[in-house]
Write a protein that holds these residues in place. Sequence first.
Motif, PDB file in Angstrom:
ATOM      1  N   HIS A  75      37.374  -3.250 -17.974  1.00 54.28           N
ATOM      2  CA  HIS A  75      37.492  -1.804 -18.144  1.00 54.28           C
ATOM      3  C   HIS A  75      36.361  -1.231 -18.992  1.00 54.28           C
ATOM      4  O   HIS A  75      35.951  -0.085 -18.797  1.00 54.28           O
ATOM      5  CB  HIS A  75      38.854  -1.444 -18.753  1.00 54.28           C
ATOM      6  CG  HIS A  75      39.059  -1.935 -20.154  1.00 54.28           C
ATOM      7  ND1 HIS A  75      39.609  -3.165 -20.445  1.00 54.28           N
ATOM      8  CD2 HIS A  75      38.766  -1.359 -21.362  1.00 54.28           C
ATOM      9  CE1 HIS A  75      39.662  -3.329 -21.751  1.00 54.28           C
ATOM     10  NE2 HIS A  75      39.157  -2.252 -22.332  1.00 54.28           N
ATOM     11  N   ASP A  98      46.890  -0.767 -24.856  1.00 56.91           N
ATOM     12  CA  ASP A  98      47.296  -1.974 -24.150  1.00 56.91           C
ATOM     13  C   ASP A  98      46.804  -1.848 -22.714  1.00 56.91           C
ATOM     14  O   ASP A  98      47.416  -1.183 -21.877  1.00 56.91           O
ATOM     15  CB  ASP A  98      48.815  -2.120 -24.184  1.00 56.91           C
ATOM     16  CG  ASP A  98      49.298  -3.305 -23.360  1.00 56.91           C
ATOM     17  OD1 ASP A  98      48.452  -4.097 -22.908  1.00 56.91           O
ATOM     18  OD2 ASP A  98      50.524  -3.412 -23.155  1.00 56.91           O
ATOM     19  N   TRP A  99      45.684  -2.473 -22.424  1.00 57.72           N
ATOM     20  CA  TRP A  99      45.079  -2.340 -21.097  1.00 57.72           C
ATOM     21  C   TRP A  99      45.838  -3.117 -20.026  1.00 57.72           C
ATOM     22  O   TRP A  99      45.568  -2.944 -18.835  1.00 57.72           O
ATOM     23  CB  TRP A  99      43.618  -2.781 -21.150  1.00 57.72           C
ATOM     24  CG  TRP A  99      42.765  -1.780 -21.867  1.00 57.72           C
ATOM     25  CD1 TRP A  99      42.403  -1.809 -23.187  1.00 57.72           C
ATOM     26  CD2 TRP A  99      42.211  -0.595 -21.325  1.00 57.72           C
ATOM     27  NE1 TRP A  99      41.642  -0.701 -23.496  1.00 57.72           N
ATOM     28  CE2 TRP A  99      41.513   0.057 -22.365  1.00 57.72           C
ATOM     29  CE3 TRP A  99      42.225  -0.004 -20.062  1.00 57.72           C
ATOM     30  CZ2 TRP A  99      40.826   1.255 -22.182  1.00 57.72           C
ATOM     31  CZ3 TRP A  99      41.551   1.189 -19.862  1.00 57.72           C
ATOM     32  CH2 TRP A  99      40.868   1.805 -20.914  1.00 57.72           C
ATOM     33  N   SER A 100      46.780  -3.938 -20.422  1.00 56.87           N
ATOM     34  CA  SER A 100      47.556  -4.690 -19.433  1.00 56.87           C
ATOM     35  C   SER A 100      48.795  -3.919 -18.981  1.00 56.87           C
ATOM     36  O   SER A 100      49.479  -4.354 -18.050  1.00 56.87           O
ATOM     37  CB  SER A 100      47.980  -6.033 -20.013  1.00 56.87           C
ATOM     38  OG  SER A 100      48.903  -5.850 -21.082  1.00 56.87           O
ATOM     39  N   ARG A 101      49.078  -2.791 -19.607  1.00 61.81           N
ATOM     40  CA  ARG A 101      50.302  -2.065 -19.281  1.00 61.81           C
ATOM     41  C   ARG A 101      50.197  -1.433 -17.889  1.00 61.81           C
ATOM     42  O   ARG A 101      49.107  -1.209 -17.361  1.00 61.81           O
ATOM     43  CB  ARG A 101      50.592  -0.979 -20.318  1.00 61.81           C
ATOM     44  CG  ARG A 101      49.694   0.255 -20.231  1.00 61.81           C
ATOM     45  CD  ARG A 101      49.887   1.143 -21.439  1.00 61.81           C
ATOM     46  NE  ARG A 101      49.233   2.446 -21.324  1.00 61.81           N
ATOM     47  CZ  ARG A 101      47.959   2.678 -21.564  1.00 61.81           C
ATOM     48  NH1 ARG A 101      47.159   1.680 -21.925  1.00 61.81           N
ATOM     49  NH2 ARG A 101      47.457   3.902 -21.446  1.00 61.81           N
ATOM     50  N   THR A 102      51.343  -1.141 -17.317  1.00 63.52           N
ATOM     51  CA  THR A 102      51.402  -0.468 -16.021  1.00 63.52           C
ATOM     52  C   THR A 102      51.521   1.032 -16.242  1.00 63.52           C
ATOM     53  O   THR A 102      52.318   1.484 -17.074  1.00 63.52           O
ATOM     54  CB  THR A 102      52.608  -0.966 -15.204  1.00 63.52           C
ATOM     55  OG1 THR A 102      52.444  -2.373 -14.955  1.00 63.52           O
ATOM     56  CG2 THR A 102      52.715  -0.230 -13.882  1.00 63.52           C
ATOM     57  N   SER A 106      47.643  -1.141 -12.953  1.00 62.46           N
ATOM     58  CA  SER A 106      47.305  -1.573 -14.302  1.00 62.46           C
ATOM     59  C   SER A 106      46.422  -0.529 -14.979  1.00 62.46           C
ATOM     60  O   SER A 106      45.542   0.071 -14.337  1.00 62.46           O
ATOM     61  CB  SER A 106      46.560  -2.908 -14.237  1.00 62.46           C
ATOM     62  OG  SER A 106      45.961  -3.201 -15.483  1.00 62.46           O
ATOM     63  N   SER A 157      44.081  -1.071 -16.811  1.00 64.68           N
ATOM     64  CA  SER A 157      42.700  -1.551 -16.770  1.00 64.68           C
ATOM     65  C   SER A 157      41.965  -1.113 -15.513  1.00 64.68           C
ATOM     66  O   SER A 157      40.735  -1.129 -15.470  1.00 64.68           O
ATOM     67  CB  SER A 157      42.670  -3.078 -16.868  1.00 64.68           C
ATOM     68  OG  SER A 157      43.324  -3.666 -15.759  1.00 64.68           O
TER      69      SER A 157
END
Length: 228
Positions: free
Chosen positions: A4, A106-110, A120, A122
């Motif tokens: 990202h 939190d780049w992994s969050r949906t 995602s 990201s």
Amino acid sequence: MIDHTRDLASVRDATERLLSAVAKLDNASVAEPSRLPGWTRGHILAHLARNADALVNVWESRPMYVSGEARDTDIERDAPRPLDVQLADVRDTAARFLDTADAPADWSRTVELRNGVTDSASRVPFRRWAEIELHHVDLGIGYELEDMPEEFTEREIDFLADRFAGNASVPPTRLTDGTRAWHTGRRAEQPEVTVTGTAADLVGWLAGRREGAALAVTGGALPGLPPL
């Protein structure tokens, strides 16, 4: 793997290219038709600005748009504005998007996008990059699909091929530019249609920007694709 940080840098670069190109226009040319049916260049610029606002909403866990009707109304409202106002709006909203994306997250969050689509966090920078690159082409001011960065074109083919993968209305299809290959369409044990062309022609067809006349097709007719 999605990076990202790298994609946000690409968003910055693509935005500057677009702003530099648009700055050479005048009020009359902004009001002229774009390559998108029913939209002027002003519509595209208004959409890019409102899309940046909408993605800030996504970052901050609000609905991307209040409604589809509100989205369309905002674009229609802002489309007739003069060039200097359009430029300032695209520049300011792009900066707000990038500033928001620079905050710890939190780049992994949906996250939830338009029409219930989720992804995602990201991947959101790449989605913004796609908006800028494709709509720069749609402006019809000298930037073509062939001018888009090679990395973007390849990844956008990946993205769109994946989007149509498993779609019952699209036959099993192999896409190739002669060195790379992608697969899309419904999954079935039957001969594939193979579509061959340049990366620019492939992404243009997948993204609804070209009819596919320059593509070579074997094993059947050029598949029809659902609207994006």
